[in-house]
Design an enzyme around this catalytic site. Structure first.
Site: not given
Length: 276
Positions: A118, A179, A205-206, A227-228
């Site tokens: 990635k 995040g 993301a987001g 992830n977050t």
């Protein structure tokens, strides 16, 4: 956002057939949820959350993870054994094409010629938005060296097309800043990328919660990486399970094709042939 009729028209026709796999390069996967390994309290929580997510592809930051180069430290591969998961080394923390290319070469060396990576090349430390010029440079080099590149990018459809033409095997537009948990801020750009892509489009993301993941899948995205949203939840393992269900529900809704939106009521029961 979802009330605009053009928005709804675009998401009513599925692209996939009955054999519904996520295909990345030569690989096929049942799960459309991709997860990361950062921000957990320990490797036990990491492993438990990944297990609950049902993910088959797990990404990790090569520059921040011990995957055997330090024999005295906990090894991430104990939590994500390569025989069970597809490892997706990423270039998080890289701000130039040269840094990102070196990091991917290191991952290939550490993981016995592993070529699926990635790519992310960041533009600044505050927003973590991608540096598109450096990203394109890195992608060209990596593809030429035989890497299978899944690429983090902004939600610009023109840039997405350029990255696909470069040879990337998946386009990964951000939904919102990394995040942030803000969800999909511009569904129209994501739709434009989906409509024109011949490789998987994976929101990266987001995402903040399961409904965000479901919306991404209802748009027609091929998958979501997060992830977050899982690791920063009060109960990461439970959130991982929720995300799994959100992905599955959103995908099924996309394949089913939602009803059209109407301004007025429409009776659920037929009105013809009623008894007097």
């Amino acid at each position: 956002m979802a009330s605009h009729p053009a928005f709804m028209e675009k998401i009513q026709t599925p692209r996939k057939g009955a054999e519904d796999f996520l295909a990345i390069g030569s690989r096929q996967y049942h799960s459309r949820l991709l997860v990361g390994t950062g921000k957990y309290k320990d490797l036990d929580e990491t492993a438990a959350a990944i297990e609950a997510s049902g993910a088959e592809i797990v990404t990790f930051a090569v520059r921040r993870s011990n995957i055997g180069q330090n024999a005295d430290a906990p090894n991430l591969l104990d939590a994500i054994p390569p025989e069970r998961y597809t490892l997706l080394p990423n270039t998080a923390g890289c701000y130039t094409a040269a840094e990102a290319v070196r990091t991917c070469r290191l991952a290939r060396e550490l993981l016995d010629d592993h070529t699926l990576v990635k790519l992310e090349v960041l533009g600044d430390q505050k927003t973590l938005f991608p540096d598109i010029v450096e990203t394109l440079k890195a992608a060209e080099t990596l593809v030429a060296e035989g890497f299978e590149v899944m690429v983090y990018t902004n939600d610009d459809p023109i840039i997405a097309r350029r990255l696909e033409e470069t040879g990337c095997v998946a386009i990964m537009p951000l939904a919102a800043p990394i995040g942030s948990g803000l969800g999909i801020r511009d569904p129209y750009n994501i739709l434009e990328i989906i409509d024109n892509a011949k490789v998987p489009v994976i929101v990266d993301a987001g995402v903040g919660t399961a409904s965000d993941a479901a919306i991404a899948m209802e748009l027609g995205c091929d998958g979501v990486l997060m992830n977050t949203a899982i690791a920063a939840a009060r109960n990461p393992v439970l959130m991982a399970s929720a995300m799994r269900k959100g992905i599955e529900a959103g995908r099924e809704a996309f394949l089913a094709g939602r009803m059209p939106r109407r301004r007025h009521a429409s009776a659920s029961s037929p009105t013809e042939g009623l008894l007097d």
